[in-house]
Design an enzyme around this catalytic site. Structure first.
Site, PDB file in Angstrom:
ATOM      1  N   HIS A  72      -2.450  -2.545  -9.528  1.00 25.08           N
ATOM      2  CA  HIS A  72      -3.463  -1.987  -8.618  1.00 25.08           C
ATOM      3  C   HIS A  72      -4.580  -2.999  -8.456  1.00 25.08           C
ATOM      4  O   HIS A  72      -4.896  -3.736  -9.396  1.00 25.08           O
ATOM      5  CB  HIS A  72      -4.019  -0.661  -9.152  1.00 25.08           C
ATOM      6  CG  HIS A  72      -4.677   0.145  -8.089  1.00 25.08           C
ATOM      7  ND1 HIS A  72      -6.003  -0.022  -7.759  1.00 25.08           N
ATOM      8  CD2 HIS A  72      -4.191   1.089  -7.252  1.00 25.08           C
ATOM      9  CE1 HIS A  72      -6.300   0.813  -6.776  1.00 25.08           C
ATOM     10  NE2 HIS A  72      -5.220   1.496  -6.436  1.00 25.08           N
ATOM     11  N   HIS A 101       0.871  -1.184   0.000  1.00 23.75           N
ATOM     12  CA  HIS A 101       0.000   0.000   0.000  1.00 23.75           C
ATOM     13  C   HIS A 101       0.912   1.240   0.000  1.00 23.75           C
ATOM     14  O   HIS A 101       1.706   1.413  -0.912  1.00 23.75           O
ATOM     15  CB  HIS A 101      -0.947  -0.099   1.209  1.00 23.75           C
ATOM     16  CG  HIS A 101      -2.060   0.901   1.245  1.00 23.75           C
ATOM     17  ND1 HIS A 101      -2.528   1.561   0.143  1.00 23.75           N
ATOM     18  CD2 HIS A 101      -2.808   1.374   2.291  1.00 23.75           C
ATOM     19  CE1 HIS A 101      -3.509   2.382   0.481  1.00 23.75           C
ATOM     20  NE2 HIS A 101      -3.690   2.297   1.796  1.00 23.75           N
ATOM     21  N   ASP A 112       2.315   5.688  -6.759  1.00 20.35           N
ATOM     22  CA  ASP A 112       3.618   5.652  -6.087  1.00 20.35           C
ATOM     23  C   ASP A 112       4.796   5.574  -7.046  1.00 20.35           C
ATOM     24  O   ASP A 112       5.935   5.787  -6.640  1.00 20.35           O
ATOM     25  CB  ASP A 112       3.653   4.464  -5.128  1.00 20.35           C
ATOM     26  CG  ASP A 112       2.621   4.623  -4.032  1.00 20.35           C
ATOM     27  OD1 ASP A 112       2.561   5.709  -3.446  1.00 20.35           O
ATOM     28  OD2 ASP A 112       1.861   3.669  -3.786  1.00 20.35           O
TER      29      ASP A 112
HETATM   30  N1  AMX Z   1       4.995  -6.694  -9.936  1.00 23.21           N
HETATM   31  C1  AMX Z   1       5.023  -8.040  -9.950  1.00 23.21           C
HETATM   32  N2  AMX Z   1       3.947  -8.825  -9.763  1.00 23.21           N
HETATM   33  C2  AMX Z   1       2.776  -8.198  -9.616  1.00 23.21           C
HETATM   34  C3  AMX Z   1       2.647  -6.809  -9.635  1.00 23.21           C
HETATM   35  C4  AMX Z   1       3.816  -6.044  -9.784  1.00 23.21           C
HETATM   36  N3  AMX Z   1       3.810  -4.725  -9.760  1.00 23.21           N
HETATM   37  N4  AMX Z   1       1.343  -6.493  -9.456  1.00 23.21           N
HETATM   38  C5  AMX Z   1       0.681  -7.661  -9.325  1.00 23.21           C
HETATM   39  N5  AMX Z   1       1.541  -8.702  -9.415  1.00 23.21           N
HETATM   40  C6  AMX Z   1       1.254 -10.120  -9.262  1.00 23.21           C
HETATM   41  C7  AMX Z   1       0.671 -10.364  -7.880  1.00 23.21           C
HETATM   42  O1  AMX Z   1       1.706 -10.442  -6.905  1.00 23.21           O
HETATM   43  C8  AMX Z   1      -0.074 -11.667  -8.106  1.00 23.21           C
HETATM   44  O2  AMX Z   1       0.870 -12.687  -8.111  1.00 23.21           O
HETATM   45  P1  AMX Z   1       0.547 -14.139  -7.472  1.00 23.21           P
HETATM   46  O3  AMX Z   1      -0.637 -14.640  -8.226  1.00 23.21           O
HETATM   47  O4  AMX Z   1       1.796 -14.906  -7.710  1.00 23.21           O
HETATM   48  O5  AMX Z   1       0.250 -13.899  -6.029  1.00 23.21           O
HETATM   49  C9  AMX Z   1      -0.614 -11.491  -9.511  1.00 23.21           C
HETATM   50  O6  AMX Z   1       0.225 -10.506 -10.142  1.00 23.21           O
HETATM   51  C10 AMX Z   1      -2.037 -11.022  -9.584  1.00 23.21           C
HETATM   52  O7  AMX Z   1      -2.150  -9.826  -8.828  1.00 23.21           O
HETATM   53  P2  AMX Z   1      -3.212  -8.715  -9.251  1.00 23.21           P
HETATM   54  O8  AMX Z   1      -4.571  -9.316  -9.125  1.00 23.21           O
HETATM   55  O9  AMX Z   1      -2.845  -8.091 -10.541  1.00 23.21           O
HETATM   56  O10 AMX Z   1      -2.983  -7.594  -8.130  1.00 23.21           O
HETATM   57  P3  AMX Z   1      -3.562  -7.536  -6.652  1.00 23.21           P
HETATM   58  O11 AMX Z   1      -4.888  -6.905  -6.698  1.00 23.21           O
HETATM   59  O12 AMX Z   1      -3.458  -8.862  -5.985  1.00 23.21           O
HETATM   60  O13 AMX Z   1      -2.501  -6.589  -5.936  1.00 23.21           O
HETATM   61  C11 AMX Z   1      -1.079  -4.714  -5.723  1.00 23.21           C
HETATM   62  C12 AMX Z   1      -2.449  -5.217  -6.178  1.00 23.21           C
HETATM   63  C13 AMX Z   1      -1.069  -3.203  -5.771  1.00 23.21           C
HETATM   64  C14 AMX Z   1      -0.827  -5.172  -4.290  1.00 23.21           C
HETATM   65  C15 AMX Z   1      -0.006  -5.314  -6.676  1.00 23.21           C
HETATM   66  O14 AMX Z   1      -0.221  -4.848  -7.990  1.00 23.21           O
HETATM   67  C16 AMX Z   1       1.408  -4.999  -6.244  1.00 23.21           C
HETATM   68  O15 AMX Z   1       1.960  -5.737  -5.405  1.00 23.21           O
HETATM   69  N6  AMX Z   1       2.030  -3.881  -6.784  1.00 23.21           N
HETATM   70  C17 AMX Z   1       3.337  -3.466  -6.374  1.00 23.21           C
HETATM   71  C18 AMX Z   1       3.241  -2.713  -5.031  1.00 23.21           C
HETATM   72  C19 AMX Z   1       2.609  -1.351  -5.208  1.00 23.21           C
HETATM   73  O16 AMX Z   1       2.943  -0.594  -6.101  1.00 23.21           O
HETATM   74  N7  AMX Z   1       1.679  -1.029  -4.295  1.00 23.21           N
HETATM   75  C20 AMX Z   1       1.034   0.308  -4.283  1.00 23.21           C
HETATM   76  C21 AMX Z   1      -0.412   0.259  -4.738  1.00 23.21           C
HETATM   77  C22 AMX Z   1      -1.053   1.629  -4.666  1.00 23.21           C
HETATM   78  C23 AMX Z   1      -1.204   2.042  -3.250  1.00 23.21           C
HETATM   79  O17 AMX Z   1      -1.975   1.470  -2.499  1.00 23.21           O
HETATM   80  N8  AMX Z   1      -0.477   3.031  -2.805  1.00 23.21           N
END
Ligand code: AMX
Length: 462
Positions: free
Chosen positions: A346, A300, A401
């Site tokens: 996201h 987050h 971010d």
């Molecule tokens: N890099 C690598 N892998 C990623 C990714 C990224 N930026 N975003 C998603 N994935 C992966 C997930 O880890 C998940 O892998 P898994 O099946 O092996 O567990 C898969 O893709 C499916 O995930 P998703 O449905 O696309 O995303 P989510 O809704 O589960 O998670 C989020 C969303 C933001 C946690 C994820 O995209 C992420 O970890 N991003 C990087 C961290 C980040 O930038 N967070 C900030 C978000 C905005 C905020 O709240 N400030």
């Protein structure tokens, strides 16, 4: 009302839009509390009538995957302040970020919206006049002083304690001042809960920059006490002064930053945590503190810190003038080691985050030749196709971010551990606005039903 006005305003130039808004807002009270007091009975009636007619109407279905999948897509909360569209991004009370940039009052000579105006909009649903925003700046300035025990506590924290832990602890300790907790212990009627929740929210927002500045100055400026608040200036100006930044463009960046990080509808971790804890009638300080514990998570709000760590790793590994192929190789190696690319993806959005886009526009205007900005732009071209190629990432596009750290460090704020505190100061605007409405609408203790895997299997006949 906001939607109707928005449609009518679309065709007008800025001056006329401002005029229309000022005429609309002119019917509102001069101070925010009175404007809110006017609004609450109308909305209470609307919700009452709506629930009477549609209380049993179904709004969706819950699948087993939703229950194991972090409740993605499950409609289960009412949040009035903002709505997030997967393709378009956030709308604050119906207004997009570019519309807010255009319509919300600015500081004299400034080009970015004042967060005070956004707070007024979130609370009332109306674009405020410049006078209303000025009165809010003055109000917050008059509430900014910290109780001495909070200052003492902050000054005694060890320097290795993360700035977000310091923020959470200070916010919790500020509840010694809670007017809500005091009124509750005196047996105040529940119809009046919103009044002291509003007062606590205003106090909290006013004090947060001082808390944040004390943390910053203790950690990075040898404990210099924050300078006194200038009551004739706005919230962001006072904040940047207190942490020793004199560049007017940095203050403008801060106005934009504090506006766009404020709210992202109700289901994100910080908003939901604040709402959940608030539903137990914990006071706004404790509720917001809970939200900040969630914001401090790397998936987050801590992602803005993680992005800069990532960018520095890129810089160290392949340099600032690396080729696209070198960069791609680096990103793939990160993914193969089981890490995420911070700043990308996201839970709801499926396009580039408009909060990213407006920061990019700020960078194009003020720092187009900065090497780190160029690196951000290069990653913007390269990372989404790579994430798509993994086949599992639902949104390969950058979120808020991915950009903020590069802007902050350009103006000299290189302390990346601190970035999430800035996010937290801004997030207070959204989550406290919602908390006030939670109390005004009498939303009850939140208590969804959980199930065991065995129970769930039995339920679905597995
Ligand atoms: N890099 C690598 N892998 C990623 C990714 C990224 N930026 N975003 C998603 N994935 C992966 C997930 O880890 C998940 O892998 P898994 O099946 O092996 O567990 C898969 O893709 C499916 O995930 P998703 O449905 O696309 O995303 P989510 O809704 O589960 O998670 C989020 C969303 C933001 C946690 C994820 O995209 C992420 O970890 N991003 C990087 C961290 C980040 O930038 N967070 C900030 C978000 C905005 C905020 O709240 N400030």
């Amino acid at each position: 009302m906001a939607l109707v006005r928005q449609v009518c305003l679309k065709a007008l130039p800025r001056q006329q839009k401002l005029l229309v808004n000022q005429v609309c807002a002119a019917s509102n009270a001069a101070d925010l509390r009175s404007a809110l007091a006017e609004k609450i009975p109308q909305v209470q009636e609307e919700v009452k009538a709506f629930r009477k007619e549609h209380g049993n109407t179904k709004v969706g279905e819950i699948t087993v995957d939703m229950m194991y999948g972090g409740m993605r897509g499950m409609k289960g909360l009412v949040t009035e302040t903002s709505v997030l569209d997967a393709d378009e991004g956030i709308r604050f009370r119906g207004y997009t970020i570019p519309e807010c940039q255009e319509l919300l009052p600015r500081a004299p000579g400034g080009g970015e919206p004042l967060p005070e105006g956004l707070f007024w909009l979130l609370v009332t649903g109306e674009i405020p006049t410049a006078e209303q925003v000025k009165s809010l700046s003055e109000d917050w300035a008059s509430r900014a002083e910290l109780p001495s025990h909070v200052v003492t506590m902050l000054n005694n924290f060890p320097s290795h304690l993360h700035p977000m832990s310091q923020l959470v602890a200070a916010v919790a300790a500020l509840n010694s001042e809670s007017k809500f907790a005091n009124a509750y212990s005196q047996g105040v009627h529940k119809s009046k809960y919103w009044e002291t929740t509003f007062e606590d929210s205003m106090d909290l927002i006013a004090k947060l920059p001082v808390v944040a500045a004390t943390i910053y100055n203790n950690l990075y400026r040898e404990g210099a006490p924050p300078c006194p608040i200038d009551t004739s200036k706005d919230w962001s100006y006072n904040f940047t002064e207190m942490i020793g930044y004199k560049d007017a463009t940095f203050t403008e960046l801060m106005r934009l930053y504090l506006t766009i990080h404020s709210d992202h509808e109700g289901g994100n971790v910080s908003a939901h945590a604040t709402h959940l804890v608030g539903s137990a009638l914990s006071d706004p300080y404790l509720s917001f503190g809970a939200g900040m514990c969630g914001l401090a998570g790397p998936l987050h709000g801590l992602a803005n810190q993680e992005v800069l760590v990532f960018m520095n790793k890129v810089k160290d590994a392949v340099g600032l003038d690396a080729t696209d192929d070198q960069m791609k190789e680096f990103v793939w190696s990160l993914l193969k080691s089981g890490q995420v690319v911070p700043g990308y993806g996201h839970a709801v959005l499926r396009k580039t985050d408009p909060r990213y886009t407006c920061q990019r526009e700020f960078a194009l205007k003020h720092l187009p030749d900065d090497k780190m900005f160029k690196l951000v732009s290069q990653l913007y071209m390269l990372v989404p196709p790579i994430l798509m190629e993994t086949g599992k990432v639902k949104n390969p596009w950058p979120n808020v971010d991915a950009h903020s750290g590069v802007l902050l460090q350009y103006y000299g704020m290189k302390e990346m551990n601190y970035y999430t505190v800035l996010f937290g100061v801004s997030r207070a605007l959204g989550v406290t606005s919602s908390l006030v409405w939670d109390r005004a609408l009498g939303l009850p203790l939140e208590r969804p039903k959980s199930m065991s895997t065995q129970g769930l299997k039995k339920l679905v006949g597995a």
